[in-house]
Design a protein around this motif. Structure first.
Motif, PDB file in Angstrom:
ATOM      1  N   PHE A   1       4.125  13.526  36.547  1.00  0.00           N
ATOM      2  CA  PHE A   1       3.224  13.869  35.444  1.00  0.00           C
ATOM      3  C   PHE A   1       3.998  14.501  34.294  1.00  0.00           C
ATOM      4  O   PHE A   1       3.819  14.116  33.137  1.00  0.00           O
ATOM      5  CB  PHE A   1       2.109  14.799  35.930  1.00  0.00           C
ATOM      6  N   ILE A   2       4.866  15.447  34.602  1.00  0.00           N
ATOM      7  CA  ILE A   2       5.632  16.129  33.557  1.00  0.00           C
ATOM      8  C   ILE A   2       6.767  15.246  33.029  1.00  0.00           C
ATOM      9  O   ILE A   2       6.990  15.159  31.822  1.00  0.00           O
ATOM     10  CB  ILE A   2       6.202  17.466  34.074  1.00  0.00           C
ATOM     11  N   GLU A   3       7.473  14.575  33.919  1.00  0.00           N
ATOM     12  CA  GLU A   3       8.670  13.826  33.522  1.00  0.00           C
ATOM     13  C   GLU A   3       8.375  12.484  32.855  1.00  0.00           C
ATOM     14  O   GLU A   3       9.162  12.019  32.032  1.00  0.00           O
ATOM     15  CB  GLU A   3       9.583  13.612  34.727  1.00  0.00           C
ATOM     16  N   LYS A   4       7.253  11.861  33.194  1.00  0.00           N
ATOM     17  CA  LYS A   4       6.952  10.517  32.661  1.00  0.00           C
ATOM     18  C   LYS A   4       5.663  10.480  31.842  1.00  0.00           C
ATOM     19  O   LYS A   4       5.649   9.975  30.725  1.00  0.00           O
ATOM     20  CB  LYS A   4       6.849   9.492  33.803  1.00  0.00           C
ATOM     21  N   VAL A   5       4.564  10.976  32.420  1.00  0.00           N
ATOM     22  CA  VAL A   5       3.263  10.869  31.750  1.00  0.00           C
ATOM     23  C   VAL A   5       3.240  11.678  30.457  1.00  0.00           C
ATOM     24  O   VAL A   5       2.834  11.180  29.404  1.00  0.00           O
ATOM     25  CB  VAL A   5       2.118  11.286  32.693  1.00  0.00           C
ATOM     26  N   LEU A   6       3.667  12.922  30.530  1.00  0.00           N
ATOM     27  CA  LEU A   6       3.656  13.780  29.347  1.00  0.00           C
ATOM     28  C   LEU A   6       4.461  13.173  28.190  1.00  0.00           C
ATOM     29  O   LEU A   6       3.907  12.971  27.101  1.00  0.00           O
ATOM     30  CB  LEU A   6       4.176  15.180  29.697  1.00  0.00           C
ATOM     31  N   PRO A   7       5.731  12.838  28.372  1.00  0.00           N
ATOM     32  CA  PRO A   7       6.474  12.279  27.237  1.00  0.00           C
ATOM     33  C   PRO A   7       5.903  10.956  26.714  1.00  0.00           C
ATOM     34  O   PRO A   7       5.989  10.679  25.526  1.00  0.00           O
ATOM     35  CB  PRO A   7       7.890  12.069  27.779  1.00  0.00           C
ATOM     36  N   SER A   8       5.290  10.168  27.590  1.00  0.00           N
ATOM     37  CA  SER A   8       4.737   8.889  27.127  1.00  0.00           C
ATOM     38  C   SER A   8       3.443   9.072  26.338  1.00  0.00           C
ATOM     39  O   SER A   8       3.002   8.152  25.655  1.00  0.00           O
ATOM     40  CB  SER A   8       4.507   7.939  28.305  1.00  0.00           C
ATOM     41  N   GLY A   9       2.834  10.254  26.405  1.00  0.00           N
ATOM     42  CA  GLY A   9       1.599  10.530  25.681  1.00  0.00           C
ATOM     43  C   GLY A   9       1.810  11.300  24.394  1.00  0.00           C
ATOM     44  O   GLY A   9       0.870  11.820  23.802  1.00  0.00           O
TER      45      GLY A   9
END
Length: 140
Positions: free
Chosen positions: A7-15
């Motif tokens: 969630f922090i490493e992939k989802v957050l930056p992609s949003g």
């Protein structure tokens, strides 16, 4: 999700439209240093209502929609473009059904709008609070 902090490493930056700095990413990582601390990050997406499930969360969403449509309390919806969860269809629904609702587009953004438009969000909120609608909110 738990082992790789997805969630922090992939989802957050992609949003976020811009690239978060190392310091910003470290601040987001700080509360979730190990798999056990990340369990809420796994539980939360499982609660997103899809096709009526989970039923209890769907009921809360429907109740919130009724409140938006029926409440006389002043309300403010801030959104960005293209948006993510709140996209053009949802903004149109809110405009059509929202009673005493002001809608403000704060500019380009997707899922984590405060990361892309902090100044625009602050300005819109200040303007709304100073407006006759915002100033007439219950309890003021």
């Amino acid at each position: 999700m738990l082992e790789e902090n997805v969630f922090i490493e992939k989802v957050l930056p992609s949003g976020v439209l811009r690239q978060l700095t190392d310091a910003e990413m470290d601040a987001y990582r700080a509360p979730y240093p190990d798999p056990a601390s990340r369990k809420p990050l796994l539980a939360w997406p499982r609660e997103i209502p899809i096709e009526g499930e989970p039923a209890d969360v769907t009921a809360v969403v429907r109740a919130n929609q009724r409140t938006l449509a029926e409440s006389s309390a002043p309300k403010l919806l801030l959104h960005g473009e293209p948006g993510a969860v709140i996209g053009a269809v949802e903004v149109a629904w809110c405009r059509e059904h929202g009673r005493h609702l002001d809608v403000v587009n704060v500019g380009a953004g997707t899922h984590f709008l405060p990361e892309d438009q902090p100044d625009a969000i602050a300005a819109a909120l200040i303007d709304w609070l100073r407006s006759s609608r915002g100033a007439s909110r219950p309890g003021s």
